[in-house]
Design a protein around this motif. Structure first.
Motif, PDB file in Angstrom:
ATOM      1  N   ARG A   1       0.716  -1.294   0.020  1.00 28.76           N
ATOM      2  CA  ARG A   1      -0.027   0.176   0.065  1.00 28.76           C
ATOM      3  C   ARG A   1       0.864   1.288   0.217  1.00 28.76           C
ATOM      4  N   ARG A   2       0.162   2.271  -0.682  1.00 29.23           N
ATOM      5  CA  ARG A   2       1.369   3.066  -0.693  1.00 29.23           C
ATOM      6  C   ARG A   2      -0.039   4.877  -0.430  1.00 29.23           C
ATOM      7  N   GLY A   3       1.167   5.465   0.350  1.00 26.81           N
ATOM      8  CA  GLY A   3       0.983   7.123   0.607  1.00 26.81           C
ATOM      9  C   GLY A   3       1.430   8.187   0.260  1.00 26.81           C
ATOM     10  N   ASP A   4       0.835   8.621   0.469  1.00 27.50           N
ATOM     11  CA  ASP A   4       1.758  10.404   0.108  1.00 27.50           C
ATOM     12  C   ASP A   4       3.328  10.837   0.800  1.00 27.50           C
ATOM     13  N   GLY A   5       4.230  11.533   0.062  1.00 28.65           N
ATOM     14  CA  GLY A   5       5.303  11.320   0.485  1.00 28.65           C
ATOM     15  C   GLY A   5       6.494  11.733  -0.844  1.00 28.65           C
ATOM     16  N   PRO A   6       7.852  11.605  -0.695  1.00 29.59           N
ATOM     17  CA  PRO A   6       8.476  12.358  -1.434  1.00 29.59           C
ATOM     18  C   PRO A   6       9.627  11.067  -1.930  1.00 29.59           C
ATOM     19  N   LEU A   7       9.930  10.903  -3.483  1.00 29.91           N
ATOM     20  CA  LEU A   7      10.755   9.772  -3.787  1.00 29.91           C
ATOM     21  C   LEU A   7      11.918   9.779  -2.296  1.00 29.91           C
TER      22      LEU A   7
ATOM     23  N   PHE B   1       8.112   3.792  -0.879  1.00 31.08           N
ATOM     24  CA  PHE B   1       7.845   4.787  -2.358  1.00 31.08           C
ATOM     25  C   PHE B   1       6.423   4.999  -2.696  1.00 31.08           C
ATOM     26  N   PRO B   2       6.756   6.316  -2.844  1.00 31.36           N
ATOM     27  CA  PRO B   2       5.222   6.404  -2.686  1.00 31.36           C
ATOM     28  C   PRO B   2       4.122   6.636  -3.696  1.00 31.36           C
ATOM     29  N   LEU B   3       4.237   6.231  -4.545  1.00 31.20           N
ATOM     30  CA  LEU B   3       3.653   4.843  -5.909  1.00 31.20           C
ATOM     31  C   LEU B   3       3.656   3.899  -6.055  1.00 31.20           C
ATOM     32  N   PRO B   4       2.122   3.320  -6.225  1.00 31.72           N
ATOM     33  CA  PRO B   4       2.116   1.944  -6.460  1.00 31.72           C
ATOM     34  C   PRO B   4       2.729   1.838  -7.921  1.00 31.72           C
ATOM     35  N   LEU B   5       3.236   0.755  -7.723  1.00 34.37           N
ATOM     36  CA  LEU B   5       3.920  -0.610  -9.553  1.00 34.37           C
ATOM     37  C   LEU B   5       3.157  -0.303  -9.966  1.00 34.37           C
ATOM     38  N   LEU B   6       2.169  -1.472  -9.857  1.00 32.08           N
ATOM     39  CA  LEU B   6       1.052  -1.494 -10.767  1.00 32.08           C
ATOM     40  C   LEU B   6       0.132  -0.752 -10.979  1.00 32.08           C
ATOM     41  N   GLY B   7      -0.470  -0.002 -11.732  1.00 34.99           N
ATOM     42  CA  GLY B   7      -0.646   1.114 -13.324  1.00 34.99           C
ATOM     43  C   GLY B   7      -0.260   1.865 -13.405  1.00 34.99           C
ATOM     44  N   LEU B   8       1.257   1.982 -12.803  1.00 29.73           N
ATOM     45  CA  LEU B   8       2.104   3.124 -13.576  1.00 29.73           C
ATOM     46  C   LEU B   8       2.243   3.390 -15.215  1.00 29.73           C
ATOM     47  N   VAL B   9       2.075   4.323 -15.688  1.00 29.29           N
ATOM     48  CA  VAL B   9       1.545   3.690 -16.995  1.00 29.29           C
ATOM     49  C   VAL B   9       3.586   4.729 -17.762  1.00 29.29           C
TER      50      VAL B   9
ATOM     51  N   LEU C   1       9.903  14.053  -8.874  1.00 30.05           N
ATOM     52  CA  LEU C   1       8.340  13.988  -9.184  1.00 30.05           C
ATOM     53  C   LEU C   1       7.967  15.027  -8.725  1.00 30.05           C
ATOM     54  N   ARG C   2       7.210  14.980 -10.031  1.00 27.29           N
ATOM     55  CA  ARG C   2       6.305  16.392 -10.085  1.00 27.29           C
ATOM     56  C   ARG C   2       4.824  15.977 -10.574  1.00 27.29           C
ATOM     57  N   PRO C   3       3.935  17.439 -10.831  1.00 29.05           N
ATOM     58  CA  PRO C   3       2.824  17.174 -11.332  1.00 29.05           C
ATOM     59  C   PRO C   3       3.018  17.222 -13.143  1.00 29.05           C
ATOM     60  N   HIS C   4       1.199  16.942 -13.230  1.00 20.78           N
ATOM     61  CA  HIS C   4       1.278  16.596 -14.512  1.00 20.78           C
ATOM     62  C   HIS C   4      -0.378  16.303 -14.603  1.00 20.78           C
ATOM     63  N   PRO C   5       0.009  16.766 -16.769  1.00 21.03           N
ATOM     64  CA  PRO C   5      -1.990  17.347 -15.802  1.00 21.03           C
ATOM     65  C   PRO C   5      -2.422  16.086 -16.349  1.00 21.03           C
ATOM     66  N   LYS C   6      -2.238  14.928 -15.876  1.00 25.70           N
ATOM     67  CA  LYS C   6      -3.028  13.821 -15.758  1.00 25.70           C
ATOM     68  C   LYS C   6      -2.601  12.927 -14.897  1.00 25.70           C
ATOM     69  N   GLY C   7      -1.813  13.458 -13.573  1.00 25.00           N
ATOM     70  CA  GLY C   7      -1.579  12.571 -12.643  1.00 25.00           C
ATOM     71  C   GLY C   7      -0.879  13.359 -11.952  1.00 25.00           C
ATOM     72  N   THR C   8       0.312  11.817 -11.970  1.00 27.44           N
ATOM     73  CA  THR C   8       1.891  13.006 -10.994  1.00 27.44           C
ATOM     74  C   THR C   8       3.218  12.026 -12.238  1.00 27.44           C
TER      75      THR C   8
ATOM     76  N   ASP D   1       2.443  21.019  -7.704  1.00 28.17           N
ATOM     77  CA  ASP D   1       3.502  20.220  -5.962  1.00 28.17           C
ATOM     78  C   ASP D   1       4.258  20.754  -5.554  1.00 28.17           C
ATOM     79  N   PRO D   2       4.257  21.199  -4.467  1.00 27.82           N
ATOM     80  CA  PRO D   2       5.083  22.260  -3.192  1.00 27.82           C
ATOM     81  C   PRO D   2       6.348  22.388  -3.491  1.00 27.82           C
ATOM     82  N   ARG D   3       6.727  20.290  -3.848  1.00 26.88           N
ATOM     83  CA  ARG D   3       8.134  20.115  -3.626  1.00 26.88           C
ATOM     84  C   ARG D   3       9.263  20.554  -4.897  1.00 26.88           C
ATOM     85  N   PRO D   4      10.937  20.939  -4.221  1.00 29.85           N
ATOM     86  CA  PRO D   4      11.499  21.495  -5.074  1.00 29.85           C
ATOM     87  C   PRO D   4      11.556  20.438  -5.751  1.00 29.85           C
ATOM     88  N   ARG D   5      12.035  20.291  -7.467  1.00 34.48           N
ATOM     89  CA  ARG D   5      12.771  19.662  -8.699  1.00 34.48           C
ATOM     90  C   ARG D   5      13.840  19.422  -8.437  1.00 34.48           C
ATOM     91  N   ALA D   6      14.071  18.605  -8.142  1.00 35.34           N
ATOM     92  CA  ALA D   6      15.773  18.010  -8.710  1.00 35.34           C
ATOM     93  C   ALA D   6      16.313  17.790  -9.747  1.00 35.34           C
TER      94      ALA D   6
END
Length: 308
Positions: free
Chosen positions: A34-40, A94-102, A129-136, A167-172
């Motif tokens: 199971r995944r939750g919010d958080g940084p990479l 890791f904040p995002l689920p592997l299955l379902g990633l595109v 990790l950054r916002p995308h028009p269709k998600g993250t 997403d307020p987090r800085p982008r490396a």
């Protein structure tokens, strides 16, 4: 040409692996996690002293269409780095689920041709990790080095579907391998300033299983119509990296020794399929595309550029 390698196993956040992770157990972990919010996670996985297995290399070349067995196909290191990427993406933090990633884009940089028998060290990390028009969206950055420097690198960009938001987090920065530039906007069968290629390929329904067997990427969407339907696809779909590799196999004898290959994945190839590959020479490089034969569905668009 080579560039200095990044990091050592002694650096904070770097974990050295003793062997290649098994992807079957990692997919099982992905199903249960199971995944939750958080940084990479600020973690780099390292696998040292890896040589291509001759039988695996032969099977990879066969399923993707490469002919030259004296050096690694430009996309081959991706399948060595892939289990490390999976291990990274199935960790508890890791904040995002592997299955379902595109998988929406991939950039490969070959800084010099790599011999089939060379032993390389692989380093894999997640970034941007950054916002995308269709998600993250986020990137998986992989590098392979020969001890003197990096000889190959890639950036794979993945999308987790959802509501896009700032997403307020800085982008490396990922440096020169960042996938931000992307392929050109002009279709590969548009006006050209050099020779053009135009081929039609029959893609069998078994190609997903064959590529999965050699790459370790056994995502259910590639294996069988029944498992693909669980994720919303009417039939099994080809791996994006198979499609990219197959296109580059068609350009194999035209690729510069040091080159960058950008691809954006547009629509899946539903198996079996009949597709049309087109490529045009554009200055010192090539622009290419893969689309449904006789239709308008565009599967991928890419660009090959020489590296100075």
């Amino acid at each position: 040409m080579a560039t200095p390698e990044n990091g050592t196993a002694g650096e904070p956040g770097t974990r050295e692996l003793r062997s290649v992770p098994g992807t079957a157990s990692l997919y099982a972990r992905a199903l249960l996690s199971r995944r939750g919010d958080g940084p990479l996670p600020a973690r780099r996985l390292v696998l040292r002293d890896v040589a291509a297995d001759p039988d695996r290399l032969r099977r990879y070349a066969a399923v993707c269409g490469f002919a030259d067995a004296s050096r690694l196909p430009v996309t081959y290191p991706h399948i060595v780095a892939f289990p490390l990427a999976m291990a990274l993406m199935t960790e508890r933090d890791f904040p995002l689920p592997l299955l379902g990633l595109v998988h929406i884009a991939n950039r490969v940089e070959r800084l010099r041709p790599v011999g089939a028998g060379e032993r390389l060290t692989y380093r894999v990390r997640a970034d941007r990790l950054r916002p995308h028009p269709k998600g993250t969206a986020f990137d998986v950055v992989a590098e392979a080095g020969d001890g003197d420097g990096t000889v190959w690198r890639s950036v794979s960009t993945y999308l987790h579907r959802g509501s896009g938001a700032e997403d307020p987090r800085p982008r490396a920065s990922t440096g020169p391998a960042s996938a931000g530039g992307g392929p050109p906007s002009r279709p590969a069968d548009g006006p050209a300033d050099g020779p053009a290629l135009d081929e039609r390929w029959e893609v069998p329904g078994s190609v997903g299983r064959r590529y999965a067997a050699v790459s370790g990427d056994r995502n259910p969407i590639h294996l069988h119509p029944l498992t693909a339907r669980l994720f919303g696809f009417p039939r099994a779909i080809a791996h994006g990296m198979w499609s990219k590799a197959r296109c580059l196999a068609a350009l194999e004898d035209r690729l510069p020794g040091a080159c960058r290959v950008d691809v954006s994945f547009r629509a899946p190839v539903l198996l079996p399929a009949r597709v049309r590959f087109t490529a045009v020479q554009a200055g010192p490089g090539w622009e290419f595309g893969l689309r449904q034969d006789g239709g308008t569905r565009e599967h991928l668009r890419g660009e090959v550029s020489p590296l100075d």
